[in-house]
Design a protein around this motif. Structure first.
Motif, mmCIF file in Angstrom:
data_model
loop_
_atom_site.group_PDB
_atom_site.id
_atom_site.type_symbol
_atom_site.label_atom_id
_atom_site.label_comp_id
_atom_site.label_asym_id
_atom_site.label_seq_id
_atom_site.Cartn_x
_atom_site.Cartn_y
_atom_site.Cartn_z
ATOM 1 N N GLU A 287 0.829 -1.205 0.000
ATOM 2 C CA GLU A 287 0.000 0.000 0.000
ATOM 3 C C GLU A 287 0.864 1.256 0.000
ATOM 4 O OE1 GLU A 287 -3.240 2.199 2.909
ATOM 5 O OE2 GLU A 287 -3.026 0.014 2.986
ATOM 6 N N ASP A 288 1.918 1.260 0.798
ATOM 7 C CA ASP A 288 2.819 2.423 0.848
ATOM 8 C C ASP A 288 3.462 2.669 -0.521
ATOM 9 O OD1 ASP A 288 2.269 2.768 3.508
ATOM 10 O OD2 ASP A 288 4.104 1.809 4.226
ATOM 11 N N LEU A 289 3.872 1.612 -1.180
ATOM 12 C CA LEU A 289 4.486 1.758 -2.496
ATOM 13 C C LEU A 289 3.500 2.337 -3.503
ATOM 14 C CD1 LEU A 289 6.545 -1.556 -2.640
ATOM 15 C CD2 LEU A 289 7.482 0.757 -2.738
ATOM 16 N N ALA A 290 2.252 1.869 -3.442
ATOM 17 C CA ALA A 290 1.229 2.393 -4.351
ATOM 18 C C ALA A 290 0.964 3.871 -4.080
ATOM 19 C CB ALA A 290 -0.058 1.584 -4.211
ATOM 20 N N GLU A 291 0.962 4.253 -2.811
ATOM 21 C CA GLU A 291 0.711 5.651 -2.460
ATOM 22 C C GLU A 291 1.826 6.566 -2.972
ATOM 23 O OE1 GLU A 291 -1.971 7.052 -0.999
ATOM 24 O OE2 GLU A 291 -2.885 5.076 -1.203
ATOM 25 N N LEU A 292 3.021 6.020 -3.142
ATOM 26 C CA LEU A 292 4.159 6.813 -3.603
ATOM 27 C C LEU A 292 4.230 6.916 -5.128
ATOM 28 C CD1 LEU A 292 6.953 5.534 -1.175
ATOM 29 C CD2 LEU A 292 5.918 7.816 -1.200
ATOM 30 N N VAL A 293 3.368 6.186 -5.832
ATOM 31 C CA VAL A 293 3.333 6.272 -7.295
ATOM 32 C C VAL A 293 2.571 7.532 -7.699
ATOM 33 C CG1 VAL A 293 2.510 5.198 -9.426
ATOM 34 C CG2 VAL A 293 3.483 3.780 -7.619
ATOM 35 N N GLN A 294 3.181 8.357 -8.518
ATOM 36 C CA GLN A 294 2.536 9.591 -8.964
ATOM 37 C C GLN A 294 1.566 9.316 -10.106
ATOM 38 O OE1 GLN A 294 6.410 11.515 -9.603
ATOM 39 N NE2 GLN A 294 5.749 13.138 -8.216
ATOM 40 N N VAL A 295 0.454 10.051 -10.093
ATOM 41 C CA VAL A 295 -0.531 9.970 -11.177
ATOM 42 C C VAL A 295 -0.738 11.368 -11.739
ATOM 43 C CG1 VAL A 295 -1.636 7.963 -10.124
ATOM 44 C CG2 VAL A 295 -2.507 10.252 -9.613
ATOM 45 N N ALA A 296 -1.368 11.448 -12.894
ATOM 46 C CA ALA A 296 -1.467 12.732 -13.608
ATOM 47 C C ALA A 296 -2.119 13.822 -12.772
ATOM 48 C CB ALA A 296 -2.240 12.518 -14.909
ATOM 49 N N GLU A 297 -3.082 13.456 -11.956
ATOM 50 C CA GLU A 297 -3.827 14.452 -11.180
ATOM 51 C C GLU A 297 -3.035 15.022 -10.007
ATOM 52 O OE1 GLU A 297 -6.423 12.498 -13.848
ATOM 53 O OE2 GLU A 297 -5.023 11.646 -12.397
#
Length: 468
Positions: A287-297
């Protein structure tokens, strides 16, 4: 039960887009020498069969968002040669692009590395080409792309003939007679194909392994045919166990139809395990790794140039079949919204639940970001304790789905150490993986015999054709 083959795919700053952002992660390519030595020492202590070094022959600012490890990395053959001097048993596999490799230079470098390492080097031949790589080599992309597999077939044939230039006992070194070389045991290549022409012989002794183990990865029918006919290891990305079984059966059938012993083709699947002390701990890491992935928004004025288009809420909306206009990536996904998702969206919800423990009906619903990351980041993840990951590996082995795994680590060095010192001992305890090296060469680690010299046995069916 046969033993699994276990290798590590080395990406020094981690194999997950946000892995380098995780606390304690290695993130400075200028310190890669230290990271490589540490990785090799851990891998050899764990008795892994090999370290695998991929490659990409271009760079650009866009890669930092998609595959940050590709931005700046050590040349694979250089890494392999460097680590040969810092290790003694583990195999070392380097990647070369068959589209651009000069056959004589590649044969010379790989044979030299194999001799210097005592027979521990393998070669991953890739056929992927992109416009930037072609331009970096002064080649037209469309021309190169159209002929890439034909050239790869020729390159594989030429490499084997060049490696076999010297018979094993060609150098006599008889002091009494003054004879150094038995000229009858030195062979020219004399290959003249549509794409390659090489005279030979090679000016390096025959590799310790005879031929370096050849690896190939790909998903297209032409790629699978090349792997089945020419490779010792086929790296195949698969969706699940059933898909893996069908792919392995297909590859083995193609190998048999090509006239080879299909048992000599080893099928390896890439996998990215997230290892935790408990399942909840592993899910929290994921979950922490996913939260650190940047998205366009994440950029109110729009993402930087080169940011991947698929990592946006607009693309997620298309995937799940629901309009997400006006929503934030960190909005939670409850049962009412999920009820409107199409089948692809329902699958995403299940993936996120498996990886993070978050469910739409639970106390901690998933966020749109987590669904978006699951949809846009291509990673075959297994999340759990060492025992749970070993369960999965063992189940795939029992089902005949794979011969082994190419293990990626989301965070270096922490997650690689967890796999090496937690999962591997569990596999060894179960008898799925050996506790000691049983051979000295990479071929022996992989259960492959040393091949005969094609110039002596005529083992290359195309040899006579090439000499016309």
């Amino acid at each position: 039960m046969s033993h699994l083959i276990l290798g590590a795919m080395v990406r020094t700053i981690g194999a997950y887009p946000s892995g380098w952002r995780y606390p304690g992660a290695h993130r400075d390519p200028r310190l890669d020498a230290d990271a490589l030595r540490r990785t090799a020492a851990i891998a050899e202590e764990a008795r892994l069969d090999y370290l695998f070094f991929g490659d990409w022959l271009a760079t650009g600012h866009d890669l930092e968002f998609v595959d940050p490890y590709l931005v700046a990395r050590i040349d694979p053959l250089s890494a392999v040669t460097y680590l040969a001097g810092h290790t003694s048993r583990i195999g070392l596999i380097a990647t070369a692009d068959s589209n651009f490799a000069d056959p004589y230079t590649l044969a010379r470098a790989t044979a030299s590395a194999d001799v210097l390492s005592g027979g521990r080097v393998g070669l991953n031949l890739v056929t992927a080409v992109d416009p930037r790589s072609a331009a970096n080599h002064g080649r037209d992309f469309h021309t190169t792309n159209g002929s890439r597999y034909d050239r790869a077939v020729e390159l594989e044939q030429v490499l084997r003939r060049l490696w076999d230039s010297f018979e094993d006992d060609a150098v006599v070194a008889d002091v009494a007679s003054g004879t150094y070389l038995d000229a009858s045991r030195l062979h020219a290549t004399d290959f003249h194909g549509e794409h390659l022409s090489v005279a030979g012989p090679l000016n390096v002794l025959r590799p310790v392994q005879g031929h370096l183990p050849i690896v190939h990865s790909g998903t297209s029918p032409r790629s699978r045919l090349f792997a089945a006919q020419s490779a010792d290891l086929a790296l195949v990305a698969v969706n699940d166990l059933a898909h893996a079984v069908s792919i392995r059966e297909e590859l083995r059938a193609l190998a048999f139809e090509s006239g080879r012993d299909d048992r000599t083709l080893k099928v390896i699947a890439p996998v990215l395990p997230i290892v935790g002390e408990t399942r909840a701990h592993a899910q929290a890491l994921a979950e922490d790794l996913a939260e650190l992935v940047q998205v366009a928004e994440d950029w109110p004025e729009g993402p930087p140039a080169g940011f991947p288009a698929q990592r946006s809420l607009a693309q997620l909306a298309s995937h799940v079949g629901v309009d997400l206009s006006g929503r934030s990536p960190d909005d939670l996904v409850g049962p009412d919204l999920v009820a409107r998702f199409g089948e692809a969206g329902q699958v995403l919800v299940e993936i996120v639940a498996e990886r993070t423990g978050r469910t739409p009906t639970g106390e901690r619903p998933p966020s749109l970001r987590q669904l978006l990351v699951a949809a846009s980041v291509n990673a075959s993840m297994i999340v759990g304790t060492a025992a749970e990951i070993a369960d999965e590996f063992e189940a795939w082995a029992d089902a005949g789905a794979v011969d082994g795994f190419n293990v990626l680590s989301a965070v270096q060095p922490a997650q690689f150490e967890e796999f090496a010192f937690q999962v591997v001992p569990e596999l060894q305890r179960r008898g799925v993986f050996p506790t000691e090296y049983e051979g000295t060469t990479l071929r022996e680690h992989l259960g492959l015999e040393r091949p005969d010299n094609v110039h002596v046995t005529g083992g290359d069916p195309n040899l006579a054709v090439a000499r016309r």
